[in-house]
Every structure is written in C-alpha cells, then in structure tokens.
Design an enzyme around this catalytic site. Structure first.
Site, short mmCIF file in Angstrom:
data_model
loop_
_atom_site.label_atom_id
_atom_site.label_comp_id
_atom_site.label_asym_id
_atom_site.label_seq_id
_atom_site.Cartn_x
_atom_site.Cartn_y
_atom_site.Cartn_z
N TYR A 134 5.54 -24.78 -22.68
CA TYR A 134 4.19 -24.47 -23.17
C TYR A 134 3.57 -25.78 -23.63
CZ TYR A 134 5.58 -19.53 -23.66
OH TYR A 134 6.01 -18.25 -23.44
N HIS A 157 12.11 -13.20 -15.14
CA HIS A 157 12.69 -14.51 -15.43
C HIS A 157 14.22 -14.52 -15.44
CE1 HIS A 157 8.82 -16.17 -15.89
NE2 HIS A 157 8.62 -16.00 -17.17
N ASP A 185 -2.26 -14.73 -16.54
CA ASP A 185 -0.80 -14.61 -16.36
C ASP A 185 -0.60 -14.37 -14.87
OD1 ASP A 185 1.89 -14.35 -16.89
OD2 ASP A 185 1.68 -12.77 -18.38
N GLU A 225 3.68 -22.97 -14.52
CA GLU A 225 5.03 -22.77 -14.00
C GLU A 225 5.00 -22.89 -12.48
OE1 GLU A 225 6.17 -18.80 -15.49
OE2 GLU A 225 4.66 -19.15 -17.01
N HIS A 239 9.48 -23.68 -17.93
CA HIS A 239 8.55 -22.85 -18.70
C HIS A 239 8.11 -23.54 -19.99
CE1 HIS A 239 6.73 -19.23 -20.32
NE2 HIS A 239 7.04 -18.56 -19.22
N ASN A 289 9.76 -15.20 -12.80
CA ASN A 289 8.69 -14.21 -12.68
C ASN A 289 9.26 -12.79 -12.44
OD1 ASN A 289 5.93 -13.26 -12.51
ND2 ASN A 289 5.42 -15.37 -11.98
N ARG A 290 8.39 -11.88 -12.05
CA ARG A 290 8.80 -10.48 -12.02
C ARG A 290 9.36 -10.05 -10.67
NH1 ARG A 290 4.97 -11.66 -15.42
NH2 ARG A 290 4.98 -10.65 -17.46
C1 BGC Z 1 5.17 -14.41 -18.05
C2 BGC Z 1 4.53 -13.73 -19.25
C3 BGC Z 1 5.57 -13.67 -20.32
C4 BGC Z 1 5.98 -15.10 -20.62
C5 BGC Z 1 7.03 -15.22 -21.67
C6 BGC Z 1 5.44 -15.81 -18.48
O1 BGC Z 1 5.88 -16.61 -17.42
O2 BGC Z 1 4.41 -14.32 -16.91
O3 BGC Z 1 4.06 -12.45 -18.93
O4 BGC Z 1 5.08 -13.04 -21.45
O5 BGC Z 1 6.43 -15.75 -19.46
O6 BGC Z 1 7.95 -14.25 -21.59
#
Ligand code: BGC
Length: 350
Positions: free
Chosen positions: A181, A109, A249, A313, A179, A83-84
């Site tokens: 999908y 990430h 998100d 996640e 991560h 995350n950020r």
């Molecule tokens: C983030 C998104 C991002 C994605 C892929 C996610 O976990 O929160 O904002 O675009 O990952 O990069």
C-alpha cells in the site's frame, strides 16, 4: 546482475518471532541517495520505502503480531494465485480443485494461509535480498510442489526492482503479486494523489468483487486514468462498478504485454514524490484501500483508515482460471514462471 545497484548498504536485523516461534528477519537496503528499502521475511514483504527526505511512502506494521493478525496483505507477496477465484474452485486437466472461500463466496489471494502468512527463507545475494519458499503439493488446495523465488533490489536512481520466478512439479495455477500500500505523502488520504494508468480497459467485477468475465472500456467512465487524474475525483461516482467495490478494486489490462519487455503501466504522485510502475505482467489491479478500517496500529502508531493507502498489484487477470478467454494462469509442470515489476521513485512534476 542488477543494473545501477553498485555500492548498496545492506543491514540485517531480527524483526521478531511468530506465534509458531519462527524467526523473522528484516533487511534494509540503502542507496547512495539515502533511499531505504526495508523488507521482512514474513510474507517476503516490503515494510518500508523511505525517501531521502525522510518520507516513508508505504504502509506497514512495527510488530510481527500485527502482521500475523491482519488480513490486509500489507506489503506482502501474494500467491499462489492472487486475486479472486470465483466460487473458490477451478478445474485443471479434468480434475476439480476446491479452495478456501475466504472472501464471501470466493477464494482470495491464495487462501487462509497464503504466501503472505509464511516465513520465507532469506539471504543477501549480490546486490539483492532473495526470499525463497516451497509451497507443498496440496497447499491451500493447489496442486504440485511449487518453488518460488522473489528477489528485491534497489538502484541508485531510486527504483525498487522485484523479480519473481516459480516452478512446479505438476501443472498448477500461479499468479503472484506484491501487495504494497503506497501513500506518497507519507500519510493522509490517497484521494488527493494523482494517478495515470496506461490502459483503456479493465475487467468488470460482479457484486462479490469477482471477475464477471467482461472487459469494459474506460472512456467516459470513472475508470478513465489514461490522463493524469486525482484518485478521489470519481471514486464515489454513482456507477455499479464503483459501488460493487466501494471505490476502485479493479484489474486494468495490458493486452499485448504478456512476456513482453517491461513497459510503463502507471504513474502516481502526491506532494513532492512521484512513482512510476513498470511491469511485464498482463494486468494491474488498482485497489484504493476501501477496506482499510483503522483497526490495526500502523508504523510509529499510525492508524490506517479507509483509503489511507492504495495498491497497484501487477498481476494476471483475476479468476483467469475460470475464463478461457483471459490469458492463462496455468503453469505447466517444469515450466518457469518469470515476472518483473519496478516501482521507480522520482520528484513530482507540478
Ligand atoms: C483486494 C481487496 C481486498 C484487499 C485486501 C485487494 O487486492 O482486491 O478487495 O480487500 O486486497 O484484502
């Protein structure tokens, strides 16, 4: 020992070579029902989860080049800090650490060459596939040599079990997630999937997608998944939090779950297939695939358009290192970071 994992069939293949000439291996674990879990050593990633009816419920690529040339973190293990991190910096023990800003003004990430872009050492051990990585001191700007181990197992009741441990020789920050999908119908939009999240609060984001530091109650908002709801129902609602991310998100919080026994975090379903998510992590980031853009070719030629997959996640709270009131993501020298997540597949109840 992984309970319920007797008689698994394992196979190994060479998946390809990276542009740096590193060998990438692919492992498949198959259970008694014919459910198959496919993993690759690039990013210690999940590349496929095939149900007994042949539906592959996760997104992925067929070629190593496509894994190397994407920024979607497809199926990957994400770290050192998922995350950020606001402004791409943090301070620890009085020292300022400056990281790559690879997502607008923020670090995302684990940086430019995060855990998702590394070839992990891999082996079959007992009933599991184990991936190991040493992230060296200074890797992407983070302090300390960090040894990480991710192990994947599959059980005969169709649970994919992910265990993670990490240990460092200096104090550092760690937040590791997977991560993947998911698309439980095997294709199409995920807006027609049902979702339940066992949380009534999430961490708000600012216009850059980073934690603002505030917690928000879901009641009466598009974020309320406490009862089963279609993902698409409120995904384009006229609400700042939705607009900041072009959909979901956001990190949902499990306040009393840190280091607890694993508890059920979420349930998703579509068509015939449903999935429960169990974890001991204190949060779960729900990302509705808003930035999947259809540019890269997916498995068997699939094009992954916007909202063709969603990620759940399980992780620590975003930007926790810069918010003292969030559960700490500091891993002290010599301490063991230990987390577990289970994705359990079952028949969808109508
Ligand atoms: C983030 C998104 C991002 C994605 C892929 C996610 O976990 O929160 O904002 O675009 O990952 O990069």
């Amino acid at each position: 020992m992984l309970k319920g994992a007797a008689d698994m069939k394992f196979s190994i293949e060479h998946f390809g070579k990276t542009s740096e000439d590193e060998d990438v291996m692919e492992y498949t674990i198959e259970n008694r029902n014919g459910t198959k879990l496919t993993l690759i050593s690039y990013g210690a990633a999940i590349r496929g989860i095939e149900m007994p009816n042949g539906t592959d419920v996760v997104l992925g690529y067929d070629r190593i080049e496509d894994y190397e040339n994407q920024d979607k973190y497809m199926g990957a293990t994400v770290g050192r800090c998922a995350n950020r991190i606001g402004g791409g910096c943090f301070s620890l023990n009085g020292k300022e650490y400056v990281l790559a800003k690879n997502n607008g003004p923020n670090h995302l990430h684990g940086g430019i060459v995060g855990f998702d872009k590394k070839v992990w050492k891999s082996s079959i051990e007992g009933q599991r596939v184990v991936f190991r990585l040493t992230s060296p001191d200074g890797d992407e700007g983070y302090p300390g040599n960090l040894d990480v181990e991710i192990s994947y197992g599959l059980t005969n009741n169709n649970a994919v079990v992910i265990d993670c441990t990490a240990v460092c020789d200096k104090d550092t920050v760690v937040n590791i997630t997977n991560h993947t999908y998911f698309n439980l119908a095997g294709g199409g939009t995920i807006e027609d999937h049902y979702l339940t999240i066992n949380s009534d609060e999430f961490t708000e984001i600012d216009e850059t997608g980073c934690s603002s530091g505030k917690l928000s109650h879901v009641k009466g908002t598009p974020f309320d998944f406490t009862k089963r709801k279609l993902i698409g129902k409120d995904i384009d609602a006229d609400c700042v939090q939705i607009k900041n991310a072009s959909g979901y998100d956001h990190n949902y919080v499990f306040k009393d779950r840190h280091d607890a026994e694993i508890l059920k975090a979420a349930e998703a379903g579509c068509g015939e297939i449903a999935m429960d998510v169990w974890t001991d992590q204190p949060g779960m980031h729900f990302y509705s695939g808003n930035f999947l853009d259809g540019e890269v070719r997916g498995k068997n030629g699939a094009v992954y358009g916007r909202r063709s997959g969603f990620a759940l996640e399980t992780q620590d709270w975003p930007d926790a290192v810069n918010h003292e009131d969030f559960p700490s993501v500091v891993l002290k020298k010599g301490e063991v970071y230990k987390r577990k997540t289970v994705f359990k597949f079952k028949k969808m109840l109508k």
